[in-house]
Structures are given as C-alpha cells and as structure tokens.
Design a protein around this motif. Structure first.
Motif, PDB file in Angstrom:
ATOM      1  N   ALA A  46       0.838  -1.209   0.000  1.00  0.00           N
ATOM      2  CA  ALA A  46       0.000   0.000   0.000  1.00  0.00           C
ATOM      3  C   ALA A  46       0.868   1.252   0.000  1.00  0.00           C
ATOM      4  CB  ALA A  46      -0.931  -0.003   1.205  1.00  0.00           C
ATOM      5  N   VAL A  47       1.947   1.245   0.760  1.00  0.00           N
ATOM      6  CA  VAL A  47       2.861   2.396   0.795  1.00  0.00           C
ATOM      7  C   VAL A  47       3.499   2.606  -0.575  1.00  0.00           C
ATOM      8  CG1 VAL A  47       5.051   3.216   1.744  1.00  0.00           C
ATOM      9  CG2 VAL A  47       3.306   2.317   3.270  1.00  0.00           C
ATOM     10  N   ILE A  48       3.922   1.525  -1.212  1.00  0.00           N
ATOM     11  CA  ILE A  48       4.523   1.633  -2.546  1.00  0.00           C
ATOM     12  C   ILE A  48       3.494   2.149  -3.556  1.00  0.00           C
ATOM     13  CG2 ILE A  48       5.477   0.272  -4.464  1.00  0.00           C
ATOM     14  CD1 ILE A  48       6.886  -1.445  -2.308  1.00  0.00           C
ATOM     15  N   ALA A  49       2.257   1.649  -3.482  1.00  0.00           N
ATOM     16  CA  ALA A  49       1.209   2.087  -4.415  1.00  0.00           C
ATOM     17  C   ALA A  49       0.930   3.579  -4.249  1.00  0.00           C
ATOM     18  CB  ALA A  49      -0.060   1.269  -4.190  1.00  0.00           C
ATOM     19  N   PHE A  50       0.792   4.043  -3.015  1.00  0.00           N
ATOM     20  CA  PHE A  50       0.543   5.471  -2.785  1.00  0.00           C
ATOM     21  C   PHE A  50       1.748   6.315  -3.195  1.00  0.00           C
ATOM     22  CE2 PHE A  50      -2.969   4.053  -0.038  1.00  0.00           C
ATOM     23  CZ  PHE A  50      -3.964   4.881  -0.526  1.00  0.00           C
ATOM     24  N   MET A  51       2.945   5.791  -2.978  1.00  0.00           N
ATOM     25  CA  MET A  51       4.144   6.513  -3.393  1.00  0.00           C
ATOM     26  C   MET A  51       4.145   6.715  -4.905  1.00  0.00           C
ATOM     27  SD  MET A  51       8.116   5.376  -3.013  1.00  0.00           S
ATOM     28  CE  MET A  51       7.882   4.070  -4.208  1.00  0.00           C
ATOM     29  N   LEU A  52       3.824   5.665  -5.651  1.00  0.00           N
ATOM     30  CA  LEU A  52       3.775   5.773  -7.102  1.00  0.00           C
ATOM     31  C   LEU A  52       2.655   6.703  -7.560  1.00  0.00           C
ATOM     32  CD1 LEU A  52       4.469   2.055  -8.078  1.00  0.00           C
ATOM     33  CD2 LEU A  52       6.032   4.007  -8.256  1.00  0.00           C
ATOM     34  N   LEU A  53       1.518   6.620  -6.900  1.00  0.00           N
ATOM     35  CA  LEU A  53       0.395   7.503  -7.226  1.00  0.00           C
ATOM     36  C   LEU A  53       0.776   8.969  -7.019  1.00  0.00           C
ATOM     37  CD1 LEU A  53      -2.670   7.604  -7.978  1.00  0.00           C
ATOM     38  CD2 LEU A  53      -3.087   7.670  -5.507  1.00  0.00           C
ATOM     39  N   PHE A  54       1.383   9.291  -5.901  1.00  0.00           N
ATOM     40  CA  PHE A  54       1.798  10.671  -5.635  1.00  0.00           C
ATOM     41  C   PHE A  54       2.914  11.108  -6.570  1.00  0.00           C
ATOM     42  CE2 PHE A  54       0.097   9.975  -1.178  1.00  0.00           C
ATOM     43  CZ  PHE A  54      -1.067  10.690  -1.438  1.00  0.00           C
ATOM     44  N   VAL A  56       3.221  10.142  -9.714  1.00  0.00           N
ATOM     45  CA  VAL A  56       2.546  10.461 -10.974  1.00  0.00           C
ATOM     46  C   VAL A  56       1.841  11.809 -10.867  1.00  0.00           C
ATOM     47  CG1 VAL A  56       0.666   9.757 -12.527  1.00  0.00           C
ATOM     48  CG2 VAL A  56       2.318   8.057 -11.706  1.00  0.00           C
ATOM     49  N   TYR A  57       1.112  12.046  -9.752  1.00  0.00           N
ATOM     50  CA  TYR A  57       0.457  13.339  -9.560  1.00  0.00           C
ATOM     51  C   TYR A  57       1.465  14.477  -9.573  1.00  0.00           C
ATOM     52  CZ  TYR A  57      -3.976  11.133  -8.201  1.00  0.00           C
ATOM     53  OH  TYR A  57      -5.145  10.419  -8.179  1.00  0.00           O
ATOM     54  N   ASP A  58       2.584  14.288  -8.919  1.00  0.00           N
ATOM     55  CA  ASP A  58       3.610  15.324  -8.859  1.00  0.00           C
ATOM     56  C   ASP A  58       4.166  15.623 -10.242  1.00  0.00           C
ATOM     57  OD1 ASP A  58       5.459  17.096  -7.422  1.00  0.00           O
ATOM     58  OD2 ASP A  58       6.987  15.614  -8.004  1.00  0.00           O
ATOM     59  N   LYS A  59       4.433  14.570 -11.021  1.00  0.00           N
ATOM     60  CA  LYS A  59       4.966  14.773 -12.377  1.00  0.00           C
ATOM     61  C   LYS A  59       3.959  15.503 -13.256  1.00  0.00           C
ATOM     62  CE  LYS A  59       8.934  12.873 -11.797  1.00  0.00           C
ATOM     63  NZ  LYS A  59      10.148  13.665 -11.820  1.00  0.00           N
ATOM     64  N   ILE A  60       2.679  15.152 -13.145  1.00  0.00           N
ATOM     65  CA  ILE A  60       1.638  15.830 -13.927  1.00  0.00           C
ATOM     66  C   ILE A  60       1.548  17.306 -13.543  1.00  0.00           C
ATOM     67  CG2 ILE A  60      -0.864  15.969 -14.325  1.00  0.00           C
ATOM     68  CD1 ILE A  60      -0.891  12.882 -14.099  1.00  0.00           C
ATOM     69  N   ILE A  61       1.533  17.577 -12.243  1.00  0.00           N
ATOM     70  CA  ILE A  61       1.435  18.970 -11.781  1.00  0.00           C
ATOM     71  C   ILE A  61       2.665  19.757 -12.209  1.00  0.00           C
ATOM     72  CG2 ILE A  61       1.414  20.429  -9.718  1.00  0.00           C
ATOM     73  CD1 ILE A  61      -0.413  18.289  -8.442  1.00  0.00           C
ATOM     74  N   MET A  62       3.838  19.177 -12.082  1.00  0.00           N
ATOM     75  CA  MET A  62       5.054  19.884 -12.495  1.00  0.00           C
ATOM     76  C   MET A  62       5.071  20.130 -14.002  1.00  0.00           C
ATOM     77  SD  MET A  62       6.563  20.771  -9.839  1.00  0.00           S
ATOM     78  CE  MET A  62       7.999  21.454 -10.608  1.00  0.00           C
ATOM     79  N   PHE A  63       4.571  19.172 -14.775  1.00  0.00           N
ATOM     80  CA  PHE A  63       4.489  19.365 -16.223  1.00  0.00           C
ATOM     81  C   PHE A  63       3.538  20.504 -16.555  1.00  0.00           C
ATOM     82  CE2 PHE A  63       2.246  18.464 -20.199  1.00  0.00           C
ATOM     83  CZ  PHE A  63       3.294  18.572 -21.090  1.00  0.00           C
ATOM     84  N   LEU A  64       2.371  20.524 -15.896  1.00  0.00           N
ATOM     85  CA  LEU A  64       1.404  21.591 -16.160  1.00  0.00           C
ATOM     86  C   LEU A  64       1.939  22.945 -15.730  1.00  0.00           C
ATOM     87  CD1 LEU A  64      -1.894  19.800 -15.096  1.00  0.00           C
ATOM     88  CD2 LEU A  64      -1.107  20.301 -17.420  1.00  0.00           C
ATOM     89  N   LEU A  65       2.588  22.990 -14.590  1.00  0.00           N
ATOM     90  CA  LEU A  65       3.141  24.270 -14.122  1.00  0.00           C
ATOM     91  C   LEU A  65       4.256  24.758 -15.049  1.00  0.00           C
ATOM     92  CD1 LEU A  65       3.299  23.801 -10.256  1.00  0.00           C
ATOM     93  CD2 LEU A  65       1.801  25.324 -11.542  1.00  0.00           C
ATOM     94  N   SER A  66       5.109  23.839 -15.469  1.00  0.00           N
ATOM     95  CA  SER A  66       6.205  24.263 -16.342  1.00  0.00           C
ATOM     96  C   SER A  66       5.698  24.642 -17.730  1.00  0.00           C
ATOM     97  CB  SER A  66       7.261  23.165 -16.448  1.00  0.00           C
ATOM     98  OG  SER A  66       6.726  22.037 -17.096  1.00  0.00           O
ATOM     99  N   SER A  67       4.591  24.045 -18.167  1.00  0.00           N
ATOM    100  CA  SER A  67       4.050  24.364 -19.492  1.00  0.00           C
ATOM    101  C   SER A  67       3.359  25.717 -19.519  1.00  0.00           C
ATOM    102  CB  SER A  67       3.053  23.283 -19.916  1.00  0.00           C
ATOM    103  OG  SER A  67       3.702  22.056 -20.056  1.00  0.00           O
ATOM    104  N   PHE A  68       2.591  26.027 -18.487  1.00  0.00           N
ATOM    105  CA  PHE A  68       1.743  27.215 -18.520  1.00  0.00           C
ATOM    106  C   PHE A  68       2.332  28.410 -17.768  1.00  0.00           C
ATOM    107  CE2 PHE A  68      -1.314  23.693 -19.077  1.00  0.00           C
ATOM    108  CZ  PHE A  68      -1.737  24.017 -20.363  1.00  0.00           C
TER     109      PHE A  68
END
Length: 71
Positions: A46-54, A56-68
């Motif tokens: 469960a810890v590994i799954a949440f780590m991977l989920l966060f 992915v969320y972090d990479k998406i947010i950083m991509f959106l912030l760096s793009s816009f």
C-alpha cells in the motif's frame, strides 16, 4: 459521592498502574506469525502504491506548471 484523589508520589498508584497494564496486555489477542507477515506485506504494498500515485500526480502537476507558468 466523594472523589478519591491519588497523590502522584504515592508508590501504590504506580504499582496499581503497572498491574493494570499487565492485566490489559493479557487480554490482547496477538496475531500469529503468518498473519503478521501478511499484514506487513499489505502495508508495504500500500505504501509503494501510494508513493507511485503521488509521484505520478507530482509529475503531472510539475508538467502543467512548467508548461503554462514558466514559459
């Protein structure tokens, strides 16, 4: 009904406390070795799954912030 006060320095209160702890620990149902291993594996997965989920969320947010924002 009068309240009974116990002094903090009373040695009987300390021994009464540890007797209570001992009696409560006798009531605990401890898991078997197999259950403990299974529960530990579930928690680690469960810890590994949440780590991977966060991650992915972090990479998406950083991509959106760096793009816009950081054009």
């Amino acid at each position: 009904m009068a309240k009974q006060t116990i002094k903090k320095d009373d040695p009987k209160s300390l021994s009464r406390y540890f007797k209570g702890v001992k009696s409560e620990l006798k009531k605990v149902v401890w898991p078997t070795r197999k259950e403990l291993i299974n529960y530990s594996i579930i928690v680690i997965l469960a810890v590994i799954a949440f780590m991977l989920l966060f991650l992915v969320y972090d990479k998406i947010i950083m991509f959106l912030l760096s793009s816009f924002i950081y054009k």
